[in-house]
Design a protein around this motif. Structure first.
Motif, PDB file in Angstrom:
ATOM      1  N   VAL A 166       0.851  -1.188   0.000  1.00 41.32           N
ATOM      2  CA  VAL A 166       0.000   0.000   0.000  1.00 41.32           C
ATOM      3  C   VAL A 166       0.889   1.242   0.000  1.00 41.32           C
ATOM      4  N   ILE A 167       0.609   2.166  -0.910  1.00 42.55           N
ATOM      5  CA  ILE A 167       1.359   3.426  -1.004  1.00 42.55           C
ATOM      6  C   ILE A 167       0.358   4.574  -0.846  1.00 42.55           C
ATOM      7  N   PRO A 168       0.462   5.367   0.219  1.00 41.11           N
ATOM      8  CA  PRO A 168      -0.455   6.505   0.370  1.00 41.11           C
ATOM      9  C   PRO A 168      -0.227   7.550  -0.714  1.00 41.11           C
ATOM     10  N   LEU A 169      -1.311   8.149  -1.166  1.00 41.86           N
ATOM     11  CA  LEU A 169      -1.222   9.202  -2.181  1.00 41.86           C
ATOM     12  C   LEU A 169      -0.881  10.539  -1.526  1.00 41.86           C
ATOM     13  N   PRO A 170      -0.313  11.470  -2.297  1.00 45.25           N
ATOM     14  CA  PRO A 170       0.014  12.799  -1.733  1.00 45.25           C
ATOM     15  C   PRO A 170      -1.230  13.505  -1.192  1.00 45.25           C
ATOM     16  N   GLN A 171      -1.040  14.240  -0.103  1.00 48.61           N
ATOM     17  CA  GLN A 171      -2.117  15.007   0.505  1.00 48.61           C
ATOM     18  C   GLN A 171      -1.982  16.502   0.252  1.00 48.61           C
ATOM     19  N   TRP A 172      -0.833  16.938  -0.304  1.00 49.69           N
ATOM     20  CA  TRP A 172      -0.636  18.330  -0.692  1.00 49.69           C
ATOM     21  C   TRP A 172       0.090  18.364  -2.028  1.00 49.69           C
ATOM     22  N   LYS A 173      -0.182  19.389  -2.772  1.00 48.83           N
ATOM     23  CA  LYS A 173       0.565  19.640  -3.995  1.00 48.83           C
ATOM     24  C   LYS A 173       1.795  20.470  -3.671  1.00 48.83           C
ATOM     25  N   ALA A 174       2.905  20.114  -4.276  1.00 43.48           N
ATOM     26  CA  ALA A 174       4.135  20.879  -4.082  1.00 43.48           C
ATOM     27  C   ALA A 174       4.154  22.067  -5.043  1.00 43.48           C
ATOM     28  N   ASN A 175       4.613  23.187  -4.535  1.00 43.67           N
ATOM     29  CA  ASN A 175       4.682  24.401  -5.349  1.00 43.67           C
ATOM     30  C   ASN A 175       5.997  24.397  -6.127  1.00 43.67           C
ATOM     31  N   PRO A 176       5.963  24.307  -7.452  1.00 47.35           N
ATOM     32  CA  PRO A 176       7.217  24.279  -8.216  1.00 47.35           C
ATOM     33  C   PRO A 176       8.027  25.569  -8.078  1.00 47.35           C
ATOM     34  N   GLU A 177       7.384  26.680  -7.761  1.00 53.54           N
ATOM     35  CA  GLU A 177       8.092  27.959  -7.680  1.00 53.54           C
ATOM     36  C   GLU A 177       8.846  28.107  -6.367  1.00 53.54           C
ATOM     37  N   THR A 178       8.350  27.525  -5.294  1.00 56.85           N
ATOM     38  CA  THR A 178       8.997  27.658  -3.988  1.00 56.85           C
ATOM     39  C   THR A 178       9.659  26.371  -3.508  1.00 56.85           C
ATOM     40  N   ASP A 179       9.145  25.213  -3.918  1.00 52.41           N
ATOM     41  CA  ASP A 179       9.697  23.927  -3.467  1.00 52.41           C
ATOM     42  C   ASP A 179       9.873  22.987  -4.651  1.00 52.41           C
ATOM     43  N   PRO A 180      10.762  23.309  -5.580  1.00 52.76           N
ATOM     44  CA  PRO A 180      10.936  22.414  -6.738  1.00 52.76           C
ATOM     45  C   PRO A 180      11.559  21.078  -6.362  1.00 52.76           C
TER      46      PRO A 180
ATOM     47  N   HIS B 113       5.860  23.258 -13.886  1.00 57.56           N
ATOM     48  CA  HIS B 113       6.582  24.509 -13.628  1.00 57.56           C
ATOM     49  C   HIS B 113       5.731  25.520 -12.878  1.00 57.56           C
ATOM     50  N   ARG B 114       4.427  25.288 -12.804  1.00 58.69           N
ATOM     51  CA  ARG B 114       3.525  26.159 -12.060  1.00 58.69           C
ATOM     52  C   ARG B 114       2.614  25.302 -11.181  1.00 58.69           C
ATOM     53  N   PRO B 115       2.038  25.894 -10.152  1.00 58.19           N
ATOM     54  CA  PRO B 115       1.179  25.094  -9.266  1.00 58.19           C
ATOM     55  C   PRO B 115      -0.019  24.470  -9.976  1.00 58.19           C
ATOM     56  N   GLN B 116      -0.511  25.093 -11.050  1.00 59.15           N
ATOM     57  CA  GLN B 116      -1.688  24.576 -11.733  1.00 59.15           C
ATOM     58  C   GLN B 116      -1.353  23.508 -12.762  1.00 59.15           C
ATOM     59  N   GLU B 117      -0.083  23.301 -13.048  1.00 61.19           N
ATOM     60  CA  GLU B 117       0.302  22.351 -14.088  1.00 61.19           C
ATOM     61  C   GLU B 117       0.427  20.938 -13.524  1.00 61.19           C
ATOM     62  N   ASP B 118       0.440  19.949 -14.459  1.00 60.73           N
ATOM     63  CA  ASP B 118       0.556  18.539 -14.096  1.00 60.73           C
ATOM     64  C   ASP B 118       1.870  17.984 -14.622  1.00 60.73           C
ATOM     65  N   TYR B 119       2.140  16.734 -14.215  1.00 61.42           N
ATOM     66  CA  TYR B 119       3.311  16.036 -14.745  1.00 61.42           C
ATOM     67  C   TYR B 119       3.071  15.624 -16.185  1.00 61.42           C
ATOM     68  N   SER B 120       4.143  15.556 -16.938  1.00 56.45           N
ATOM     69  CA  SER B 120       4.141  14.950 -18.263  1.00 56.45           C
ATOM     70  C   SER B 120       4.956  13.663 -18.162  1.00 56.45           C
ATOM     71  N   VAL B 121       4.303  12.512 -18.385  1.00 59.09           N
ATOM     72  CA  VAL B 121       4.947  11.216 -18.155  1.00 59.09           C
ATOM     73  C   VAL B 121       4.900  10.380 -19.423  1.00 59.09           C
ATOM     74  N   LEU B 122       5.811   9.386 -19.453  1.00 60.98           N
ATOM     75  CA  LEU B 122       5.891   8.420 -20.547  1.00 60.98           C
ATOM     76  C   LEU B 122       5.605   7.037 -19.960  1.00 60.98           C
ATOM     77  N   PHE B 123       4.480   6.447 -20.294  1.00 61.44           N
ATOM     78  CA  PHE B 123       4.127   5.130 -19.784  1.00 61.44           C
ATOM     79  C   PHE B 123       4.857   4.043 -20.565  1.00 61.44           C
ATOM     80  N   GLU B 124       5.207   2.981 -19.851  1.00 63.69           N
ATOM     81  CA  GLU B 124       5.837   1.844 -20.513  1.00 63.69           C
ATOM     82  C   GLU B 124       4.810   1.144 -21.392  1.00 63.69           C
TER      83      GLU B 124
END
Length: 422
Positions: free
Chosen positions: A339-353, A383-394
């Motif tokens: 079991v892996i808990p999901l994040p409970q807060w979003k990290a701010n890329p501008e202050t906590d990259p 790069h901004r708090p409103q943006e999401d990750y861009s990932v490459l799935f296997e």
């Protein structure tokens, strides 16, 4: 026919007249009443009726009632059974004792009195649960009122500091017009910037309180839902409602959008479960928390699914989780390492990259429009708090083994515990 004639013609008769005609032998006790059924109908109801008092007779000594047939006091039927069969005295006594000792369950007063405490305790329990729900609703209403006041304070603080920001802008415009920086402008700007900083800190504190209040309201709503579920008429849990796939996907997207953004004080580090920061070693997910769970499918293959925590057994160190997908409707008992808990807060890329996954890092990401996690590589962090990750799935169907870049929210991207590629 005689009654029909009486009711169908002539003036309206008294109710007593009908009573007399229905009982022809009753007239001996009433004066003026007809004595037979063939007597003519009176022209008008009697004005006064007097009942004759019976003459008193000397009281006779009361005799005991005759014994009932088949009873124990009947001399003629003594020793007889229920169906008149003659029994021996010893057998009759045994039958009486047996009938007095054997009683049907739930029919006597003792059984009824025994049931009353159970019913009363059940009713008291239902009342207590309803009172708990009302208390939870009251607390949520009070918290919403406090949240409204905090929002008003934020707006008032922003309006009050706006005048100072306008003065700073005008001062800079005058300095550009005159093309010189005088000691007057330096002193003025220093005071204006000091005031603006204090206003910004005050507004930031109010915003932190507002975010904390929102998180508190969410927790209270979850507790209220659990209390409402326990107050239902089900023994353990109510049956889960069927949800359409489109509705479920919309709920998951809303959950990702409403994930709070971590805003710490200057120099404060983000806590665990913020962005890419994993949970502590002794962390235990609470009920209704969303997790990534590794389960076995119907074909025997293991996969990571999006699940919801039901309970945690500290003695066995195992979670009880439900598949978030309504089509599965399965409950799994899993160890903590699955079991892996999901994040409970979003990290701010501008202050906590540093709290975000970096490029080419291996992760588990929720594939779009599904409820399963798959291995993927980070193509580009937000790069901004409103943006999401861009990932490459296997994906083995592509030449390089990875799919084109897809966007996944921070809420559904966790560290991959598998280092080897299958």
């Amino acid at each position: 026919m005689q009654v029909a004639e009486v009711r169908g013609a002539g003036p309206r008769t008294s109710p007593l007249a009908h009573c007399w005609r229905s009982r022809p032998h009753w007239g001996g006790g009433l004066e003026g009443a007809p004595r037979g059924g063939s007597s003519p109908r009176p022209s008008s109801p009697p004005q006064r009726l007097r009942r004759r008092r019976p003459q008193r007779q000397p009281q006779q000594p009361r005799r005991p009632p005759p014994p009932r047939a088949g009873s124990a006091t009947d001399s003629g039927a003594r020793g007889r059974g229920r169906f008149g069969r003659r029994l021996r005295p010893r057998a009759a006594r045994l039958l009486l004792l047996l009938g007095a000792a054997v009683r049907r369950p739930g029919r006597g007063p003792k059984a009824q009195n025994a049931k009353r405490p159970v019913a009363s305790s059940t009713a008291e329990g239902a009342v207590d649960k309803r009172m708990a729900l009302l208390a939870a609703d009251t607390r949520i209403s009070d918290m919403l009122g406090q949240l409204h006041q905090l929002i008003k304070q934020t707006q008032e603080e922003r309006s009050r500091s706006e005048h100072n920001l306008v003065n700073i802008q005008k001062t800079h415009e005058r300095m550009q017009t005159e093309q010189k920086i005088t000691p007057y402008y330096r002193t003025k700007l220093k005071g204006l910037y000091t005031t603006a900083r204090a206003d910004a800190e005050a507004e930031c504190n109010i915003l932190r309180k507002t975010l904390d209040k929102i998180a508190e309201i969410k927790t209270q709503i979850d507790e209220r839902r659990i209390a409402a579920r326990n107050a239902g008429s089900y023994d353990s849990e109510p049956p889960r409602k069927t949800m359409r796939r489109g509705v479920l996907m919309t709920i998951l997207q809303q959950s990702a959008l409403t994930l709070p953004l971590w805003i710490g004080k200057p120099g404060e580090k983000p806590p665990p479960l913020c962005g890419a920061i994993s949970a502590a070693g002794d962390y235990v997910a609470k009920a209704r928390d969303k997790v990534a769970a590794r389960v076995k499918g119907l074909d025997g293959d293991e996969q990571w699914i999006l699940a919801e925590v039901v309970t945690y057994n500290h003695a066995a160190n195992k979670y009880e989780v439900d598949d978030i997908d309504e089509e599965g409707k399965e409950r799994h008992s899993l160890s903590r390492r699955r079991v892996i808990p999901l994040p409970q807060w979003k990290a701010n890329p501008e202050t906590d990259p540093e709290s975000l996954f970096q490029k080419d890092q291996l992760v588990l990401a929720l594939y779009p429009q599904t409820t399963c996690f798959y291995r993927a590589l980070i193509h580009a962090p937000p790069h901004r708090p409103q943006e999401d990750y861009s990932v490459l799935f296997e994906d083995t169907s592509y030449a390089d083994g990875y799919s084109p870049p897809l966007t996944v929210a921070q809420r559904y991207v966790v560290a991959c515990r598998e280092t080897k590629k299958k």
